[in-house]
Design a protein around this motif. Structure first.
Motif, mmCIF file in Angstrom:
data_model
loop_
_atom_site.group_PDB
_atom_site.id
_atom_site.type_symbol
_atom_site.label_atom_id
_atom_site.label_comp_id
_atom_site.label_asym_id
_atom_site.label_seq_id
_atom_site.Cartn_x
_atom_site.Cartn_y
_atom_site.Cartn_z
ATOM 1 N N ALA A 10 6.683 10.155 0.817
ATOM 2 C CA ALA A 10 6.536 9.771 2.215
ATOM 3 C C ALA A 10 5.062 9.642 2.567
ATOM 4 C CB ALA A 10 7.225 10.787 3.120
ATOM 5 N N ASP A 12 2.341 7.499 4.486
ATOM 6 C CA ASP A 12 2.226 6.479 5.517
ATOM 7 C C ASP A 12 1.366 5.325 5.027
ATOM 8 O OD1 ASP A 12 3.680 8.154 7.001
ATOM 9 O OD2 ASP A 12 2.201 8.494 8.583
ATOM 10 N N TYR A 67 11.773 10.973 5.395
ATOM 11 C CA TYR A 67 11.415 9.674 4.840
ATOM 12 C C TYR A 67 12.133 8.554 5.578
ATOM 13 C CZ TYR A 67 10.706 5.910 1.479
ATOM 14 O OH TYR A 67 10.377 4.723 0.893
ATOM 15 N N ARG A 70 10.576 7.827 8.905
ATOM 16 C CA ARG A 70 9.340 7.036 8.773
ATOM 17 C C ARG A 70 9.644 5.575 8.455
ATOM 18 N NH1 ARG A 70 4.662 10.794 5.980
ATOM 19 N NH2 ARG A 70 5.084 12.694 7.170
ATOM 20 N N ARG A 75 6.473 3.107 8.993
ATOM 21 C CA ARG A 75 5.291 3.828 8.503
ATOM 22 C C ARG A 75 5.230 3.962 6.991
ATOM 23 N NH1 ARG A 75 5.957 9.267 11.543
ATOM 24 N NH2 ARG A 75 4.176 9.838 10.208
ATOM 25 N N VAL A 76 6.309 3.635 6.277
ATOM 26 C CA VAL A 76 6.315 3.766 4.820
ATOM 27 C C VAL A 76 6.984 2.555 4.194
ATOM 28 C CG1 VAL A 76 6.297 6.294 4.778
ATOM 29 C CG2 VAL A 76 8.478 5.070 4.876
#
Length: 301
Positions: A10, A12, A67, A70, A75-76
């Protein structure tokens, strides 16, 4: 569980418009599912918001909840294995899976020359004009209507009277009353067209021209606003088109789509009718009344 174990770091990443769109799409699909629909026990619990919870999606896809959160936040990045697991959990069809893979950068599309205005080549124009008993259109970026033939104008409307900057297929479906009543199944066709527009947007989901179009139609029509925010996607494919023409009555066409090799963002769409059918006879009647002067057949935009 789907038995797919994914190892995810995870970490970013720098925010990208496509990842924001991917997160919004996952959230919309999650909201449309129920626990029972994905094999989870139905406890009868009253949920504050409809759909699956994020932790339920994460558990079914065998990834961490953090995860997945996100991912929805853009963001990932996600691997193909994770995206395939999510496609199974969220019951995505083939078009929807292609959509999320493209947004995640896992499939390659031809580069878009956003500064260049799309032009229809002379060979394609000749082909359009030769289709005397077939309605033909060239659809471009963001469902812009780039060219058409005389039969398309006779069946739908005189596109030449519409200002060039407003010749957009989705826009016409929602703003032109004559087109809105032409389709016997307007609601189905309009929703499908919005799905095509959303699918087209995967190349550049934050295209300024697309943003203006979406903002305009969202303000004008609550149905468009609802369908756009549902994040449904579909590619143009074959199917039936049902019309109620003011001169020749009810018509039924088969629709086919062909991608232009010179510009994959241009698609030739044709409506055909079975020879000898009532629709075919109606086309013959319309063709007989079409003025065949060169200027009528020139679909310059």
């Amino acid at each position: 569980m789907f038995g797919i174990t994914a190892t995810c770091e995870a970490v970013d990443v720098q925010r990208e418009p496509r990842l924001d769109e991917l997160g919004a799409f996952l959230k919309a699909r999650r909201a449309q599912l129920s626990p029972g629909g994905v094999g989870l026990p139905d406890t009868g619990e009253q949920r504050r918001v409809p759909g699956l919870r994020r932790e339920e999606v994460a558990r079914l896809a065998t990834i961490s909840t953090d995860y997945y959160i996100r991912l929805e936040q853009g963001r990932v990045q996600a691997s193909v294995a994770v995206l395939d697991a999510l496609a199974q959990v969220l019951r995505l069809d083939g078009d929807q899976r292609e959509y999320i893979l493209t947004l995640a950068g896992k499939t390659t599309l031809p580069p878009v020359n956003k500064s260049a205005r799309q032009e229809v080549g002379p060979q394609l124009r000749y082909l359009l004009d030769d289709l005397t008993l077939t309605a033909g259109f060239v659809i471009g970026r963001n469902t812009d209507l780039l060219a058409w033939n005389a039969m398309a104008a006779a069946l739908v409307t005189d596109f030449g009277r519409i200002p060039e900057e407003q010749r957009n297929y989705v826009r016409l479906l929602f703003t032109e009353p004559v087109i809105r009543v032409l389709y016997r199944d307007w609601e189905h066709m309009a929703r499908l067209a919005v799905s095509h527009l959303r699918m087209d947007s995967r190349r550049n989901p934050h295209d300024p021209r697309l943003a203006v179009l979406v903002e305009e139609l969202s303000a004008l029509d609550p149905q468009f606003r609802l369908w756009w925010t549902s994040h449904d996607v579909a590619v143009r494919a074959g199917g039936t088109r049902l019309l109620r023409h003011p001169m020749v009555g009810d018509l039924a066409f088969q629709r086919s789509t062909f991608i232009c090799a010179e510009d994959p963002e241009q698609q030739l769409v044709v409506w055909t009718a079975e020879p000898g059918s009532q629709t075919y006879r109606a086309l013959c009647s319309l063709a007989a009344g079409i003025e065949r002067a060169p200027e009528r057949l020139d679909c310059a935009t």
